[in-house]
Design an enzyme around this catalytic site. Structure first.
Site, PDB file in Angstrom:
ATOM      1  N   ALA A 206      49.783  62.079  39.376  1.00  0.00           N
ATOM      2  CA  ALA A 206      49.892  61.925  37.911  1.00  0.00           C
ATOM      3  C   ALA A 206      48.985  60.758  37.570  1.00  0.00           C
ATOM      4  O   ALA A 206      49.419  59.645  37.360  1.00  0.00           O
ATOM      5  CB  ALA A 206      51.336  61.668  37.504  1.00  0.00           C
ATOM      6  N   ALA A 207      47.682  61.051  37.549  1.00  0.00           N
ATOM      7  CA  ALA A 207      46.687  59.996  37.725  1.00  0.00           C
ATOM      8  C   ALA A 207      46.289  59.237  36.455  1.00  0.00           C
ATOM      9  O   ALA A 207      46.002  58.057  36.510  1.00  0.00           O
ATOM     10  CB  ALA A 207      45.447  60.587  38.376  1.00  0.00           C
ATOM     11  N   GLY A 210      44.376  56.184  35.070  1.00  0.00           N
ATOM     12  CA  GLY A 210      43.437  55.906  36.161  1.00  0.00           C
ATOM     13  C   GLY A 210      43.496  54.547  36.818  1.00  0.00           C
ATOM     14  O   GLY A 210      42.658  54.220  37.650  1.00  0.00           O
ATOM     15  N   GLY A 211      44.501  53.745  36.489  1.00  0.00           N
ATOM     16  CA  GLY A 211      44.615  52.412  37.097  1.00  0.00           C
ATOM     17  C   GLY A 211      44.727  52.465  38.605  1.00  0.00           C
ATOM     18  O   GLY A 211      43.951  51.834  39.325  1.00  0.00           O
ATOM     19  N   ARG A 235      44.058  62.825  28.221  1.00  0.00           N
ATOM     20  CA  ARG A 235      44.187  61.654  29.102  1.00  0.00           C
ATOM     21  C   ARG A 235      43.131  61.691  30.206  1.00  0.00           C
ATOM     22  O   ARG A 235      42.596  60.658  30.614  1.00  0.00           O
ATOM     23  CB  ARG A 235      45.591  61.584  29.706  1.00  0.00           C
ATOM     24  N   ASP A 257      49.155  70.923  36.071  1.00  0.00           N
ATOM     25  CA  ASP A 257      50.490  70.353  36.196  1.00  0.00           C
ATOM     26  C   ASP A 257      50.728  70.121  37.689  1.00  0.00           C
ATOM     27  O   ASP A 257      50.694  71.061  38.480  1.00  0.00           O
ATOM     28  CB  ASP A 257      51.515  71.345  35.622  1.00  0.00           C
ATOM     29  N   CYS A 324      57.927  53.189  37.014  1.00  0.00           N
ATOM     30  CA  CYS A 324      58.036  51.947  36.231  1.00  0.00           C
ATOM     31  C   CYS A 324      59.389  51.940  35.525  1.00  0.00           C
ATOM     32  O   CYS A 324      59.509  51.586  34.361  1.00  0.00           O
ATOM     33  CB  CYS A 324      56.889  51.825  35.234  1.00  0.00           C
TER      34      CYS A 324
END
Length: 383
Positions: A206-207, A210-211, A235, A257, A324
């Site tokens: 779930a990139a 891009g961090g 995104r 997905d 998170c």
């Protein structure tokens, strides 16, 4: 208004059951921005000492992270006034998203304004409140009250006294040149724990934005291959621009997905699943809308991603699972699910937070203890 009202009653009860007497401290911390605001040095383009020199020249006060050589942080300033402070100025009400930005030192732009007192003229000192009445900042109006509400662009209020102040970075030359990426400390630890090497085929499930993908790329020195997946086209487009800014070249972006990952027919050496979650650990929370029902639903949703990851991992491959959020169901309970599916917990090479709830070898960041976002990391091997 105390931090209490920022959390729905059933979530407060949930926190008290899970964290005991520490729950109050955790909620109070979540209400404020992080004490140390981190950025990651982009080592594909520069070194930490070189970037720190540049940032000082740009008027900032960078400090080195004691944990990661690519980490730099800035100290938060504030709080600049008490919660019950009432300046009695003309009032501008901003939406939740704009309020959270102003609360940390950003300017208020017209699209973020919900309401403004009629008599406001450019040059007036005004107070900015969130939709529930919390004072987030004070500033100088740059439009009339009427214009603020009607305009779809432009600076509405120049914020002179925010509740807290974090550095504003996106206008800096060093940012435009791609010398750093704003990223929280726990989020940087994730890519370190993955221990990527250029021989690995790596999937980031779930990139976007891009961090972590770009961090993995720099740890691999732009060699090897990373497949980065996201289900949002929009995104991914933004992520592509971000990777360009950072000079990342070893990433293949795929729009899908990630729950359908096995259909790609790829066997990965290492998979990062930074799972979609209730984001209960994100700071600051002016208010929270999620409830324990959302926690349960999200934990179930995450299992579809976990299952897809397990199927796409080669035997002896590594899965790093992170969120998170601070709930039990989305973290330790889902690790238990992975253990039932035959994965084995591994030690983490960078361990700077606390152990899990009833589980060692997983890493839990508490906002009050570690002065970070609330965060969770587990590393597992497919045996």
């Amino acid at each position: 208004m105390g931090y209490e009202e920022a959390f729905p009653a059933e979530l407060r009860d949930y926190y008290r059951k899970l964290f005991g007497s520490e729950a109050e401290e955790i909620m109070a911390s979540l209400r404020t921005p992080v004490e140390k605001y981190y950025i990651r040095v982009n080592t594909l383009k520069t070194s930490r000492s070189e970037l720190m020199r540049r940032l000082r020249k740009e008027g900032l006060k960078p400090k080195r992270s004691p944990y990661l050589e690519e980490g730099i942080y800035f100290e938060r300033e504030g709080p600049n006034f008490e919660d019950d402070y009432n300046p009695g100025l003309k009032k501008v009400v901003a939406n939740k998203f704009a309020s959270e930005s102003v609360y940390q030192g950003a300017m208020l732009y017209a699209p973020g304004v919900l309401k403004a007192d009629k008599g406001i003229r450019p040059g007036d000192e005004v107070e900015i409140r969130d939709p529930r009445g919390l004072l987030v900042g004070i500033g100088i109006a740059r439009m009339s009250g009427k214009e603020m509400v009607a305009s779809t662009r432009g600076l509405a209020v120049e914020v002179t006294l925010p509740k807290f102040k974090l550095p504003s970075l996106s206008e800096l030359e060093s940012f435009k040149e791609g010398l750093f990426y704003a990223q929280s400390l726990p989020s940087m630890v994730v890519s370190r724990v993955l221990e990527p090497s250029e021989e690995d085929l790596i999937i980031d499930m779930a990139a976007a934005p891009g961090g972590k993908t770009s961090h993995i790329a720099q740890l691999m020195q732009n060699r090897g291959e990373i497949i980065a997946i996201d289900k949002s086209r929009n995104r991914l487009r933004k992520m592509e621009e971000e990777l360009k800014r950072l000079g990342v070249k070893n990433v293949r972006l795929i729009h899908m997905d990630a729950r359908k990952l096995p259909e790609l027919g790829v066997e990965a050496d290492k998979i990062l699943l930074d799972a979609p979650c209730t984001a209960l650990g994100i700071r600051p929370k002016l208010w929270e809308t999620r409830t324990p029902k959302d926690i349960e639903a999200t934990a179930r949703y995450q299992r579809a991603f976990i299952w897809a990851a397990i199927k796409s991992l080669r035997k002896d491959g590594t899965l790093v699972y992170s969120t998170c959020t601070i709930s039990y169901e989305e973290n330790e309970a889902n690790v238990k699910y992975m253990l039932e599916k035959g994965l084995k917990l591994e030690e983490q090479s960078v361990f700077i937070a606390s152990h899990g709830i009833g589980m060692d070898n997983v890493q839990r960041f508490y906002p009050n203890r570690h002065l970070t976002q609330g965060f969770f990391i587990a590393k597992l091997r497919k045996v």
